[in-house]
Write a protein that holds these residues in place. Structure first.
Motif, PDB file in Angstrom:
ATOM      1  N   ILE A 102       0.812  -1.197   0.016  1.00 13.56           N
ATOM      2  CA  ILE A 102      -0.009   0.055   0.086  1.00 13.56           C
ATOM      3  C   ILE A 102       0.769   1.313  -0.110  1.00 13.56           C
ATOM      4  O   ILE A 102       1.887   1.308   0.666  1.00 13.56           O
ATOM      5  N   ILE A 103       0.624   2.083  -1.031  1.00 14.73           N
ATOM      6  CA  ILE A 103       1.084   3.449  -0.906  1.00 14.73           C
ATOM      7  C   ILE A 103       0.262   4.592  -1.030  1.00 14.73           C
ATOM      8  O   ILE A 103      -0.611   4.390  -1.760  1.00 14.73           O
ATOM      9  N   SER A 104       0.526   5.665  -0.287  1.00 17.37           N
ATOM     10  CA  SER A 104      -0.466   6.674  -0.519  1.00 17.37           C
ATOM     11  C   SER A 104       0.791   8.039  -0.408  1.00 17.37           C
ATOM     12  O   SER A 104       1.640   8.039   0.094  1.00 17.37           O
ATOM     13  N   ILE A 105       0.219   9.000  -1.340  1.00 19.74           N
ATOM     14  CA  ILE A 105       1.118  10.245  -1.450  1.00 19.74           C
ATOM     15  C   ILE A 105       0.315  11.272  -1.402  1.00 19.74           C
ATOM     16  O   ILE A 105      -0.814  11.467  -2.122  1.00 19.74           O
ATOM     17  N   GLU A 106       0.551  12.389  -0.311  1.00 19.93           N
ATOM     18  CA  GLU A 106      -0.256  13.460  -0.103  1.00 19.93           C
ATOM     19  C   GLU A 106       0.634  14.719  -0.530  1.00 19.93           C
ATOM     20  O   GLU A 106       1.632  14.738   0.056  1.00 19.93           O
ATOM     21  N   THR A 107       0.011  15.659  -1.300  1.00 19.18           N
ATOM     22  CA  THR A 107       0.562  16.791  -1.673  1.00 19.18           C
ATOM     23  C   THR A 107      -0.078  17.862  -1.669  1.00 19.18           C
ATOM     24  O   THR A 107      -1.478  17.868  -1.532  1.00 19.18           O
ATOM     25  N   HIS A 108       0.242  19.127  -2.237  1.00 23.42           N
ATOM     26  CA  HIS A 108      -0.578  20.114  -2.646  1.00 23.42           C
ATOM     27  C   HIS A 108      -1.419  20.088  -3.921  1.00 23.42           C
ATOM     28  O   HIS A 108      -0.946  19.146  -4.728  1.00 23.42           O
ATOM     29  N   ASP A 109      -2.367  20.621  -3.925  1.00 24.23           N
ATOM     30  CA  ASP A 109      -3.490  20.844  -5.014  1.00 24.23           C
ATOM     31  C   ASP A 109      -2.795  20.967  -6.417  1.00 24.23           C
ATOM     32  O   ASP A 109      -3.278  20.403  -7.223  1.00 24.23           O
ATOM     33  N   SER A 110      -1.873  21.491  -6.660  1.00 27.12           N
ATOM     34  CA  SER A 110      -1.207  21.935  -7.830  1.00 27.12           C
ATOM     35  C   SER A 110      -0.450  20.836  -8.251  1.00 27.12           C
ATOM     36  O   SER A 110       0.153  20.959  -9.637  1.00 27.12           O
ATOM     37  N   HIS A 111       0.025  19.857  -7.643  1.00 29.29           N
ATOM     38  CA  HIS A 111       0.943  18.821  -8.037  1.00 29.29           C
ATOM     39  C   HIS A 111       0.252  17.625  -8.582  1.00 29.29           C
ATOM     40  O   HIS A 111      -0.543  17.429  -8.098  1.00 29.29           O
ATOM     41  N   PHE A 112       0.932  16.906  -9.538  1.00 28.64           N
ATOM     42  CA  PHE A 112       0.371  15.665 -10.322  1.00 28.64           C
ATOM     43  C   PHE A 112       1.177  14.419  -9.482  1.00 28.64           C
ATOM     44  O   PHE A 112       2.292  14.623  -9.701  1.00 28.64           O
ATOM     45  N   ASN A 156       2.870   0.612 -10.290  1.00 24.62           N
ATOM     46  CA  ASN A 156       3.900  -0.311 -10.714  1.00 24.62           C
ATOM     47  C   ASN A 156       5.127  -0.473  -9.650  1.00 24.62           C
ATOM     48  O   ASN A 156       5.909  -1.324  -9.567  1.00 24.62           O
ATOM     49  N   ILE A 157       5.265   0.498  -8.847  1.00 28.00           N
ATOM     50  CA  ILE A 157       6.206   0.534  -7.868  1.00 28.00           C
ATOM     51  C   ILE A 157       5.854  -0.638  -6.616  1.00 28.00           C
ATOM     52  O   ILE A 157       6.730  -1.420  -6.523  1.00 28.00           O
ATOM     53  N   ILE A 158       4.636  -0.759  -6.491  1.00 29.11           N
ATOM     54  CA  ILE A 158       4.038  -1.678  -5.744  1.00 29.11           C
ATOM     55  C   ILE A 158       4.326  -2.997  -6.144  1.00 29.11           C
ATOM     56  O   ILE A 158       4.845  -4.113  -5.418  1.00 29.11           O
ATOM     57  N   ARG A 198      10.892  -0.967   2.411  1.00 34.17           N
ATOM     58  CA  ARG A 198      12.122  -0.172   1.975  1.00 34.17           C
ATOM     59  C   ARG A 198      12.445   0.061   0.704  1.00 34.17           C
ATOM     60  O   ARG A 198      12.659   0.961  -0.060  1.00 34.17           O
ATOM     61  N   THR A 199      12.011  -1.152   0.091  1.00 37.98           N
ATOM     62  CA  THR A 199      12.202  -0.933  -1.860  1.00 37.98           C
ATOM     63  C   THR A 199      10.936  -0.103  -2.289  1.00 37.98           C
ATOM     64  O   THR A 199      11.620   0.779  -3.081  1.00 37.98           O
ATOM     65  N   MET A 200       9.784  -0.109  -1.491  1.00 39.04           N
ATOM     66  CA  MET A 200       8.995   0.781  -2.304  1.00 39.04           C
ATOM     67  C   MET A 200       9.284   2.405  -1.749  1.00 39.04           C
ATOM     68  O   MET A 200       9.216   3.275  -2.591  1.00 39.04           O
TER      69      MET A 200
END
Length: 316
Positions: free
Chosen positions: A207-217, A225-227, A263-265
């Motif tokens: 499981i991966i989640s990435i949180e960022t600002h509204d302007s970023h993709f 693919n990473i998982i 660690r790989t992810m």
């Protein structure tokens, strides 16, 4: 004859009996059909479940929950004319509408989860097949001097892990048995290098989640693919005998602990998302459903991307 307009009382706006602020008030498990556009491809249609919340101040008895449904339906209708390409952007737009509609709220949150069908090819026979992954997105709109939007996107993918510890025990046993049979040491070494020894396997959930600002993709495909490539092997619904043999061999040549997967992810995230700002929040989890134990193995890393970059860049 024109009928008189009847103004119904707004009970939600009354003073509550117990005047305390509530962190979240809203609706959960709202099912909606979502069509996500793709450039030069047919759109993806998702059956999605939404949770929609606002905070509630201490001077209001209740929230106007119908406004939550109005906001999400309005955005989904507008997607027909002006398509949305990312699920987190859809959540972000709904969160903005919620803040507009709930004038008393300081925070609006939207969560979405769906099943996503991927096209894959089996490793040996090259047959076309479909695989299912769970995807999710969130957005939070925070009222202040300016409106702040944070958005999150992620995925949960199944795969296979092979235990390094049990395998090393079997390697040692095979080495001793081969020497008893009079096999020369260099032949034993070559054999053990070419033929992976047995070990117990787990069905892994990365499981991966990435949180960022509204302007970023953030590329959801890249996350998936990473998982997929951070466990011992990918998993396939359709496997012929040649595929099955290849998957088993691949997994046993690439044994991994639950900690290795995380660690790989984490390293792949740092390498493949150089454009994201340091204050992006990364959560990486691996859950291995054990085959010889009743329990499951678990590992997690949560940090900002900047902290992760610094730690990985200082390795060695």
């Amino acid at each position: 004859m024109k009928l008189p307009v009847v103004h119904l009382p707004d009970i939600q706006a009354n003073q509550p009996d117990i005047a305390i602020t509530l962190t979240r008030v809203g609706v959960t498990d709202v099912k909606k059909l979502v069509e996500v556009a793709r450039k030069d491809k047919r759109p993806i249609v998702l059956v999605s479940t939404f949770d929609i919340f606002v905070d509630l101040p201490s001077d209001r008895k209740g929230a106007n929950l119908s406004r939550n449904f109005e906001a999400i339906d309005e955005v989904l209708e507008e997607m027909i004319a002006s398509p949305v390409y990312e699920i987190e952007d859809l959540c972000s737009e709904v969160a903005k509408r919620l803040i507009d509609r709930h004038e008393y709220a300081l925070i609006a949150e939207v969560r979405m989860k769906s099943e996503y069908i991927l096209k894959r090819e089996t490793p040996a026979t090259k047959l076309n097949c479909q695989e299912v992954v769970n995807i999710f997105a969130e957005a939070k709109a925070i009222r202040g001097k300016t409106l702040t939007i944070r958005k999150l996107v992620g995925a949960e993918v199944l795969g296979i892990t092979a235990c390094p510890c049990a395998q090393e025990i079997m390697v040692d046993k095979a080495r001793k048995e081969l020497k008893k049979l009079g096999v020369e040491s260099d032949v034993v070494k070559k054999f053990l290098n070419n033929v992976p020894m047995p070990t117990h396997n787990q069905r892994g959930r990365g499981i991966i989640s990435i949180e960022t600002h509204d302007s970023h993709f953030v590329s959801l495909e890249k996350i998936i693919n990473i998982i997929e490539n951070s466990m011992s092997s990918q998993m396939f619904e359709l496997l012929k005998r040649a595929d099955e043999a290849m998957i088993v061999e691949r997994a046993h040549k690439n044994p991994k602990f639950v900690e290795d997967c995380v660690r790989t992810m984490a390293q792949k995230i740092v390498n493949q998302f150089p454009e994201l700002p340091d204050d992006s929040v990364i959560v990486v989890k691996q859950i291995n459903e054990e085959s010889i134990h009743r329990h499951n193995a678990f590992a997690e890393r949560k940090s900002t991307l900047g902290e992760l970059r610094q730690e990985i860049n200082n390795i060695g």
